[in-house]
Design an enzyme around this catalytic site. Structure first.
Site, PDB file in Angstrom:
ATOM      1  N   HIS A 121     -50.673   8.548 -18.495  1.00 51.67           N
ATOM      2  CA  HIS A 121     -49.277   8.229 -18.188  1.00 51.67           C
ATOM      3  C   HIS A 121     -48.506   7.770 -19.421  1.00 51.67           C
ATOM      4  O   HIS A 121     -47.395   7.280 -19.297  1.00 51.67           O
ATOM      5  CB  HIS A 121     -49.195   7.152 -17.108  1.00 51.67           C
ATOM      6  CG  HIS A 121     -50.038   7.437 -15.906  1.00 51.67           C
ATOM      7  ND1 HIS A 121     -51.236   6.797 -15.663  1.00 51.67           N
ATOM      8  CD2 HIS A 121     -49.872   8.335 -14.900  1.00 51.67           C
ATOM      9  CE1 HIS A 121     -51.778   7.273 -14.554  1.00 51.67           C
ATOM     10  NE2 HIS A 121     -50.983   8.204 -14.068  1.00 51.67           N
TER      11      HIS A 121
HETATM   12 FE1  FES Z   1     -51.802   5.154 -16.746  1.00 53.49          FE
HETATM   13 FE2  FES Z   1     -53.257   4.815 -18.929  1.00 53.49          FE
HETATM   14  S1  FES Z   1     -51.132   4.985 -18.790  1.00 53.49           S
HETATM   15  S2  FES Z   1     -53.975   5.050 -16.925  1.00 53.49           S
END
Ligand code: FES
Length: 183
Positions: A121
């Protein structure tokens, strides 16, 4: 040094951490509480340890990198922490390789801060393992270690260090947050 080098045979529960290892990474199987020769990690380099299926990074920082993370204000960081509290020896940073957002494995040497990036993410961590860009809100967990020789480290298991909560903010007795924990 071989890029994929196994130096200590250890118990290894194959997990998604292992499956996520990149072909170009220096990966070593290790154990907690056993001497770990880190002499062949180049200055400015790192290796990825697999210990009981968990990913742990040892990073050998340059003087320029150390100065950079120590000469900036921590007041605006999402999880403020002084670099001095996260290491025993400034040259050697040892952190969990699991992202504090949702437990994906972070990748070293990536991102705007050249520390680690999580490609699930987009969280980014600096050269002290401190989160600089979310969605993660917490720093990479510090793994407690002792320097038992000029270039030999002894890593302590999280369970052992968790027994010393009064010193939880220092690398000498760090309490790594649960591997795989969510914010
Ligand atoms: Fe979501 Fe690493 S940014 S698991």
């Amino acid at each position: 040094m071989n890029r994929r080098q196994v130096i200590i045979a250890g118990g290894l529960g194959l997990s998604r951490t292992v499956r996520a290892v990149r072909a170009d990474e220096d990966v070593r199987i290790a154990r907690f509480e056993e001497p770990l020769d880190v002499a062949d990690i180049p200055v400015g380099g790192w290796c990825l340890l697999l210990i009981d299926g968990a990913a742990i990074y040892i990073r050998r920082r340059t003087q320029v990198e150390i100065s950079a993370v120590r000469n900036e204000s921590i007041s605006t960081l999402p999880d403020p922490a002084r670099d001095e509290e996260r290491v025993i020896d400034p040259e050697w940073l040892v952190v969990s390789g699991e992202c504090t957002h949702a437990a994906c494995r972070v990748v070293a040497g990536q991102g705007s801060y050249q520390g680690w990036e999580c490609f699930c993410h987009g969280s980014q961590f600096d050269l002290s393992g401190r989160v600089r860009h979310g969605p993660a809100k917490r720093n990479l967990a510090v793994i407690a270690y002792e320097k038992i020789g000029p270039q030999t480290l002894l890593l302590h298991a999280p369970l052992r260090t968790a027994l010393r909560p009064s010193q939880s903010q220092t690398a000498a007795a760090a309490v790594p947050r649960p591997l795989g924990g969510r914010t």
